[in-house]
Scaffold this motif. Sequence first.
Motif, PDB file in Angstrom:
ATOM      1  N   PHE A   1      41.801 -14.823 -13.895  1.00  0.00           N
ATOM      2  CA  PHE A   1      41.243 -15.151 -15.204  1.00  0.00           C
ATOM      3  C   PHE A   1      41.347 -16.648 -15.467  1.00  0.00           C
ATOM      4  N   ASP A   2      40.436 -17.142 -16.310  1.00  0.00           N
ATOM      5  CA  ASP A   2      40.469 -18.545 -16.725  1.00  0.00           C
ATOM      6  C   ASP A   2      41.380 -18.764 -17.923  1.00  0.00           C
ATOM      7  N   GLY A   3      41.440 -17.769 -18.822  1.00  0.00           N
ATOM      8  CA  GLY A   3      42.221 -17.945 -20.037  1.00  0.00           C
ATOM      9  C   GLY A   3      42.650 -16.619 -20.627  1.00  0.00           C
ATOM     10  N   VAL A   4      43.414 -16.697 -21.714  1.00  0.00           N
ATOM     11  CA  VAL A   4      43.891 -15.499 -22.405  1.00  0.00           C
ATOM     12  C   VAL A   4      43.830 -15.714 -23.913  1.00  0.00           C
ATOM     13  N   GLU A   5      43.751 -14.612 -24.624  1.00  0.00           N
ATOM     14  CA  GLU A   5      43.997 -14.581 -26.060  1.00  0.00           C
ATOM     15  C   GLU A   5      45.448 -14.163 -26.247  1.00  0.00           C
ATOM     16  N   ILE A   6      46.170 -14.838 -27.084  1.00  0.00           N
ATOM     17  CA  ILE A   6      47.551 -14.451 -27.367  1.00  0.00           C
ATOM     18  C   ILE A   6      47.562 -13.511 -28.571  1.00  0.00           C
ATOM     19  N   PHE A   7      48.027 -12.292 -28.365  1.00  0.00           N
ATOM     20  CA  PHE A   7      48.184 -11.312 -29.433  1.00  0.00           C
ATOM     21  C   PHE A   7      49.504 -11.612 -30.145  1.00  0.00           C
TER      22      PHE A   7
ATOM     23  N   LEU B   1      53.864 -22.789 -19.679  1.00  0.00           N
ATOM     24  CA  LEU B   1      53.705 -21.804 -18.610  1.00  0.00           C
ATOM     25  C   LEU B   1      52.230 -21.555 -18.325  1.00  0.00           C
ATOM     26  N   ALA B   2      51.438 -21.409 -19.384  1.00  0.00           N
ATOM     27  CA  ALA B   2      50.008 -21.167 -19.203  1.00  0.00           C
ATOM     28  C   ALA B   2      49.359 -22.315 -18.439  1.00  0.00           C
ATOM     29  N   ARG B   3      49.688 -23.536 -18.799  1.00  0.00           N
ATOM     30  CA  ARG B   3      49.109 -24.688 -18.093  1.00  0.00           C
ATOM     31  C   ARG B   3      49.528 -24.691 -16.627  1.00  0.00           C
TER      32      ARG B   3
ATOM     33  N   LEU C   1      45.953 -21.388 -16.766  1.00  0.00           N
ATOM     34  CA  LEU C   1      45.305 -20.599 -17.807  1.00  0.00           C
ATOM     35  C   LEU C   1      45.149 -21.425 -19.078  1.00  0.00           C
ATOM     36  N   SER C   2      43.986 -21.309 -19.699  1.00  0.00           N
ATOM     37  CA  SER C   2      43.829 -21.865 -21.039  1.00  0.00           C
ATOM     38  C   SER C   2      44.239 -20.798 -22.050  1.00  0.00           C
TER      39      SER C   2
END
Length: 621
Positions: free
Chosen positions: A26-32, A49-51, A55-56
Amino acid sequence: MRMSIATVSLSGSLVEKLHACAAAGFDGVEIFEPDLIASDHSPEEISHLARRLGLSLDLYQPLRDLEGVDEATFTDNLRRAAATFATAQRLGIDTVLVCSNVATATVDSDEVSADQLRRIGDVAAGYGIRIAFEALAWGRFVDDYRRAWRIVQLADHPNVGVCLDSFHVLSRGHDPSAIEDIDGRKIFYLQLADAPALTMDVLSWSRHHRLFPGEGAFDLSAFVRHTLAAGYTGPLSLEVFNDTFRQTDPGHTAVHALRSLLWLADHVAHARSTNGLAHARSTNGLAHARSTNRPAHGLTEAKPPTGFDFVEIKAEDTSEVEVMLGQLGFTPRGRHRSKPVSLWSAGQARVVLNEQQARDQVPHVAAVGLQVPDAGATTSRAAELMAPVAYRRTYATEQPLGAAVAPDGTAFFWTSSGTAEPAWAAEFDGGIDQVTTPIRAIDHINLSQPWQTAEDAVLFLKSVFGLSADAPAEVPGPSGLVRSQVMRNADSSVRLPLNVAPHILDGADLPQHVAFACTDVVALARAAAAGGLPFLRVPDNYYDYLSGRFGLDDAVVAELRELNLLYDRAATGSFVHFYTRTVGTVFFEFVQRIDGYDGYGTDNAPVRLAAQRGGVGTVLT
């Protein structure tokens, strides 16, 4: 176009979810928000961590119950919103999802909602945040994306736009074509979910039964095309609430999820639109997808299979299956020159019996062989969709086969179609010439599925092989309802019913079976009975019921009863079939379709399930 997923779609901790998403590609995530709240890592640590994982962080969600309220309530809502925006800023996220009010709305006014969104937008701007307003399908006043767009237009604020969620639009039956009337620059976010066609309240439907694209009944391809035609350039993002996905391995689910988006993007790119400009805009948007784990220019086109090549039964000792095949008129075609594998055939039906690396294994369906128009193209497509490769020991003089493993562990192999006898059949020596038989071909292969992989299997077969899914059906069995969904190609020469047992059984009482099409199933049954074949016994009560239901002649019913044959009739024709007993976890079915009958004798399934469980022939005490 970038691809993203909401962390609510996966199981595990927030850190585990981020690692799974990155590993899948995946390129990115939505944070719930609840995932962050429950984490013992700060927003800054999550951002770093995402960087590090590449991940964006694309969206923070959800901010609930803000607009459509009295002024006193709204003052407190502004304070709550500011705290959320501060958290999003610490995460490095610039877009926050604001849902239409469900719980506290008291003012049903577009003007009031717009004014309050405008003031929320002012606060958001101070944090460098945009708000994406989403019409929930169960919103108290705002439950339609078109009304949400009108409110955003009235708000007229650079930091206020809309979020479009396919579930909230399609579950209410709203026409998505009006999405093209929205200014694409004001579509701040796009969330995607499929779902089965259910009749229930939308909140329960949403919270427990969403699916990944390609697994349900929604036309997500059209939904995405309308959104891209409006000018949307943000990520395609998955938001799937599903009880199964929240209990299964996040790494597996993340791959499953990305496969669904790749399939959807490919489907959108190849869809034909009546509006050439809109189609060009939509496909151009998808053409820029990039990831180290993804094809740069879309998936390789691979046409659906043209028929079955073989079915493989694997066990430490296959002799019991050999005896049964002999009683049914199959011909032994020889032993493989380099492996403990034998081939049996009847008509165009081929059964491979494999004893290689099968210590302590009872007979079971281990693999399905398919004939495809272009084996190389199918192999490329399977790799692009991250299908695991099935291992097969192959020597230099042997026919290479395309290979992948389905989510339930069944191996799928494929070769290019075009010859009556596949090239690999020449690798078997010492057999005899095939005899004439009523058996014509493999009709269908019924694969029982663990509850946790059922939807994944549908997507696997649809995306890799281009099979279509029939509407699911439920069959009553001794231990509860069995859910069945048939995957097939256009001319039904490939049919793969997927059966899912009740959760408590985990598929334990659902053996797999192979059905063979016949030209004269009665003659085959007589010959097999004469050869000593033990049939699955059908209770007398069934034949009494059959006589009354269809008004069959007594002589016909007597013949069916004598041979343990089952019968069904529909508007399109009739169906006669019989079952063998189960050996290991597999049994065989022989079917004759008359006058275009296209079903599976579904009403007979409870009789078969009860007989296999041992309810027929027991002694009353």
